[in-house]
Design a protein around this motif. Structure first.
Motif, PDB file in Angstrom:
ATOM      1  N   ILE A   1       0.833  -1.206   0.000  1.00 54.41           N
ATOM      2  CA  ILE A   1       0.000   0.000   0.000  1.00 54.41           C
ATOM      3  C   ILE A   1       0.867   1.254   0.000  1.00 54.41           C
ATOM      4  N   ASP A   2       0.501   2.204  -0.853  1.00 53.66           N
ATOM      5  CA  ASP A   2       1.216   3.486  -0.927  1.00 53.66           C
ATOM      6  C   ASP A   2       0.522   4.579  -0.114  1.00 53.66           C
ATOM      7  N   TYR A   3      -0.821   4.593  -0.149  1.00 52.29           N
ATOM      8  CA  TYR A   3      -1.575   5.621   0.569  1.00 52.29           C
ATOM      9  C   TYR A   3      -2.667   4.957   1.413  1.00 52.29           C
ATOM     10  N   TRP A   4      -2.712   5.345   2.684  1.00 51.97           N
ATOM     11  CA  TRP A   4      -3.704   4.808   3.613  1.00 51.97           C
ATOM     12  C   TRP A   4      -4.807   5.846   3.822  1.00 51.97           C
ATOM     13  N   LEU A   5      -6.024   5.541   3.425  1.00 56.15           N
ATOM     14  CA  LEU A   5      -7.171   6.426   3.600  1.00 56.15           C
ATOM     15  C   LEU A   5      -8.048   5.796   4.683  1.00 56.15           C
ATOM     16  N   VAL A   6      -8.011   6.402   5.856  1.00 59.63           N
ATOM     17  CA  VAL A   6      -8.505   5.765   7.077  1.00 59.63           C
ATOM     18  C   VAL A   6      -9.813   6.399   7.548  1.00 59.63           C
ATOM     19  N   SER A   7     -10.742   5.561   8.004  1.00 55.59           N
ATOM     20  CA  SER A   7     -11.991   6.060   8.583  1.00 55.59           C
ATOM     21  C   SER A   7     -12.451   5.078   9.646  1.00 55.59           C
ATOM     22  N   SER A   8     -13.658   5.303  10.165  1.00 54.34           N
ATOM     23  CA  SER A   8     -14.292   4.364  11.074  1.00 54.34           C
ATOM     24  C   SER A   8     -15.588   3.891  10.430  1.00 54.34           C
ATOM     25  N   VAL A   9     -16.250   2.944  11.074  1.00 58.19           N
ATOM     26  CA  VAL A   9     -17.534   2.447  10.572  1.00 58.19           C
ATOM     27  C   VAL A   9     -18.582   2.565  11.672  1.00 58.19           C
ATOM     28  N   ASP A  10     -19.832   2.439  11.271  1.00 55.81           N
ATOM     29  CA  ASP A  10     -20.951   2.601  12.203  1.00 55.81           C
ATOM     30  C   ASP A  10     -21.192   1.294  12.949  1.00 55.81           C
ATOM     31  N   SER A  11     -20.414   1.070  13.988  1.00 60.74           N
ATOM     32  CA  SER A  11     -20.552  -0.118  14.824  1.00 60.74           C
ATOM     33  C   SER A  11     -19.982   0.200  16.197  1.00 60.74           C
ATOM     34  N   SER A  12     -20.610  -0.360  17.223  1.00 62.17           N
ATOM     35  CA  SER A  12     -20.101  -0.159  18.575  1.00 62.17           C
ATOM     36  C   SER A  12     -18.735  -0.801  18.757  1.00 62.17           C
ATOM     37  N   ARG A  13     -18.383  -1.726  17.862  1.00 63.35           N
ATOM     38  CA  ARG A  13     -17.100  -2.419  17.938  1.00 63.35           C
ATOM     39  C   ARG A  13     -16.022  -1.741  17.097  1.00 63.35           C
ATOM     40  N   ALA A  14     -16.345  -0.647  16.424  1.00 58.92           N
ATOM     41  CA  ALA A  14     -15.413  -0.020  15.485  1.00 58.92           C
ATOM     42  C   ALA A  14     -14.247   0.634  16.213  1.00 58.92           C
ATOM     43  N   VAL A  15     -13.062   0.528  15.613  1.00 51.78           N
ATOM     44  CA  VAL A  15     -11.909   1.279  16.100  1.00 51.78           C
ATOM     45  C   VAL A  15     -11.979   2.675  15.497  1.00 51.78           C
ATOM     46  N   THR A  16     -11.584   3.683  16.248  1.00 49.71           N
ATOM     47  CA  THR A  16     -11.607   5.046  15.716  1.00 49.71           C
ATOM     48  C   THR A  16     -10.529   5.226  14.668  1.00 49.71           C
ATOM     49  N   ALA A  17     -10.734   6.183  13.794  1.00 50.99           N
ATOM     50  CA  ALA A  17      -9.742   6.464  12.754  1.00 50.99           C
ATOM     51  C   ALA A  17      -8.407   6.860  13.379  1.00 50.99           C
ATOM     52  N   ASP A  18      -8.443   7.644  14.455  1.00 55.71           N
ATOM     53  CA  ASP A  18      -7.198   8.067  15.110  1.00 55.71           C
ATOM     54  C   ASP A  18      -6.422   6.874  15.663  1.00 55.71           C
ATOM     55  N   ASN A  19      -7.130   5.946  16.293  1.00 53.89           N
ATOM     56  CA  ASN A  19      -6.446   4.766  16.824  1.00 53.89           C
ATOM     57  C   ASN A  19      -5.903   3.887  15.704  1.00 53.89           C
ATOM     58  N   LEU A  20      -6.625   3.822  14.608  1.00 48.79           N
ATOM     59  CA  LEU A  20      -6.149   3.051  13.462  1.00 48.79           C
ATOM     60  C   LEU A  20      -4.886   3.683  12.879  1.00 48.79           C
ATOM     61  N   ILE A  21      -4.855   4.995  12.832  1.00 51.51           N
ATOM     62  CA  ILE A  21      -3.651   5.699  12.351  1.00 51.51           C
ATOM     63  C   ILE A  21      -2.474   5.416  13.277  1.00 51.51           C
ATOM     64  N   ASN A  22      -2.733   5.386  14.587  1.00 53.13           N
ATOM     65  CA  ASN A  22      -1.658   5.061  15.524  1.00 53.13           C
ATOM     66  C   ASN A  22      -1.110   3.667  15.272  1.00 53.13           C
ATOM     67  N   GLU A  23      -1.988   2.725  14.951  1.00 49.96           N
ATOM     68  CA  GLU A  23      -1.550   1.356  14.643  1.00 49.96           C
ATOM     69  C   GLU A  23      -0.688   1.333  13.376  1.00 49.96           C
ATOM     70  N   ILE A  24      -1.058   2.133  12.393  1.00 49.55           N
ATOM     71  CA  ILE A  24      -0.268   2.206  11.157  1.00 49.55           C
ATOM     72  C   ILE A  24       1.127   2.747  11.453  1.00 49.55           C
ATOM     73  N   HIS A  25       1.189   3.782  12.306  1.00 50.07           N
ATOM     74  CA  HIS A  25       2.488   4.329  12.693  1.00 50.07           C
ATOM     75  C   HIS A  25       3.327   3.296  13.452  1.00 50.07           C
ATOM     76  N   GLU A  26       2.698   2.605  14.407  1.00 49.72           N
ATOM     77  CA  GLU A  26       3.437   1.626  15.211  1.00 49.72           C
ATOM     78  C   GLU A  26       3.959   0.474  14.366  1.00 49.72           C
ATOM     79  N   ALA A  27       3.224   0.132  13.311  1.00 43.43           N
ATOM     80  CA  ALA A  27       3.673  -0.936  12.406  1.00 43.43           C
ATOM     81  C   ALA A  27       4.709  -0.438  11.403  1.00 43.43           C
TER      82      ALA A  27
END
Length: 433
Positions: A354-380
């Motif tokens: 992947i060259d560009y990551w376009l991150v969002s959340s979904v409508d679910s109580s189990r969804a991870v927030t976009a900010d937390n997902l971005i943090n995971e991308i950075h940590e990886a």
């Protein structure tokens, strides 16, 4: 038990009610659902194929359904979850169940619950509804996809004439265990005495073999009792009962589909006395099998791929498929995930594709927030800030990718059923205008 003032009359109303019917979303165990099955006198007289595994279940169900349909059988198929409409979960003759039949099934199950004083989970209700519809339609065969695990999953109240395990990997560890051995034990509990158990996993856990021995099932393992060989323009299948040569590649895309297809043929071999199929049935069925959201290509310029990959194993398969279709341009990923998944493992599996990551959340109580997902991308260490962008929703991310991508680029939507569903809903709305 939550008793409504008035019974629901539409599928939408029923689903809203079922979401609140039981205090827990997931409650593993067979006692409650077995009581309701008995109250409904559900005793199917047709062959049942139960399909379990971590990944690949949907593809195997789709190919089995297609081949048997081409052979002239009235086939019932129960899968989950759905992408756009609940009716997708229950199919008869490759058609989604109609609202009237589904509502009638829900009503009958609800009445049985009232008699027994039992509440069921959303999935348990749906599983009984599927079998009720299949019995009412007098199908020739039923294919049931396991929802979670196998041993305590609702579909396991029915005895399989043939059981299939597609793959065994880490997922739902909070319910199934944190090793492949523990997960294999749970999944292999769908095996039945003197009935074929088809295992497509290479390097099968010892617990699966032990379950087969304990249950008295007849175990067929890939590369031992059955397998395939890939040629340039076709592929060949070999099994204990037959060999099939010069087969067409499945319509379903992906590197794993020959493994899935050979698993289907091994199952049909084992059931040949009760569900015989011809070579023409197999050829036609493989070419006509479809399943939305599994490496589904909806455009070629740019290449747009939808894939519900949501665990590391599925993400690795997606990575293999992406590398086999590598474009000359850039790859944009639209990703949103659920917080109970191994997010880091999924990102690690795909970060080199992947060259560009376009991150969002979904409508679910189990969804991870976009900010937390971005943090995971950075940590990886998958990307830097210049190649990550946050969006309010998945559809907005998809629109942005379409605006940015040239005909030589690629857009890949993945991370959950919710993610793919959001894009499909946008496309359906957009195309209808």
């Amino acid at each position: 038990m939550n008793v409504p003032d008035k019974l629901p009359v539409s599928v939408a109303d029923w689903l809203s009610y079922l979401e609140a019917f039981h205090p827990q979303t997931i409650e593993l165990g067979l006692e409650r659902v077995n009581h309701i099955r008995a109250e409904l006198a559900l005793q199917p007289q047709f062959p049942i194929i139960i399909v379990g595994g971590t990944n690949g279940k949907g593809s195997v169900c789709a190919m089995l359904e297609s081949i048997l349909h081409c052979a002239g059988y009235a086939v019932g198929c129960y899968t989950s979850p759905h992408l756009l409409h609940y009716n997708e979960r229950i199919r008869i003759g490759k058609k989604d169940i109609d609202d009237k039949s589904l509502c009638n099934a829900f009503t009958q199950i609800y009445s049985a619950c009232r008699v027994r004083g039992i509440s069921l989970t959303y999935f348990e209700f749906g599983t009984l509804a599927a079998m009720y519809c299949f019995v009412q339609a007098n199908v020739n065969a039923a294919i049931l996809e396991v929802g979670l695990g196998g041993r305590l999953d609702a579909v396991n109240i029915f005895d399989a004439d043939c059981s299939i395990l597609t793959s065994i990997d880490l997922d739902h560890v909070e319910y199934l265990g944190d090793t492949r051995e523990k997960i294999g034990f749970e999944k292999a509990a769908i095996f039945r005495k003197n009935k074929p158990a088809i295992c497509a996993e290479i390097g099968v856990p010892q617990s699966v073999i032990q379950q087969a021995e304990k249950s008295g099932a007849i175990l067929y393992q890939i590369n031992k009792q059955f397998g395939f060989s890939k040629q340039d323009m076709h592929w060949d299948f070999w099994g204990p009962e037959s060999r099939r040569y010069s087969l067409p590649f499945p319509a379903l895309r992906g590197e794993k589909q020959l493994q899935n297809a050979s698993t289907c043929l091994a199952a049909l071999d084992a059931l040949s006395e009760v569900l015989p199929v011809s070579m023409n049935n197999v050829r036609q069925g493989l070419m006509e099998a479809i399943i939305p959201g599994r490496f589904q290509v909806i455009s070629t310029q740019p290449l747009i791929i939808l894939d519900v990959a949501h665990n590391p194993s599925a993400a690795m398969v997606l990575s293999q498929n992406l590398r086999a279709t590598r474009p000359t341009g850039q790859t944009y990923a639209i990703v949103a995930m659920l917080q109970d998944k191994d997010i880091c493992g999924v990102i690690q599996a795909l970060k080199n594709d992947i060259d560009y990551w376009l991150v969002s959340s979904v409508d679910s109580s189990r969804a991870v927030t976009a900010d937390n997902l971005i943090n995971e991308i950075h940590e990886a260490e998958a990307s830097d800030d210049d190649h990550i962008r946050k969006f309010s929703d998945t559809a907005s991310a998809f629109v942005f990718a379409c605006e940015q991508a040239s005909k030589n680029d690629r857009i890949c939507v993945f991370g959950s059923f919710y993610t793919v569903s959001d894009v499909l809903q946008y496309l359906n709305t957009h195309r209808s205008k």
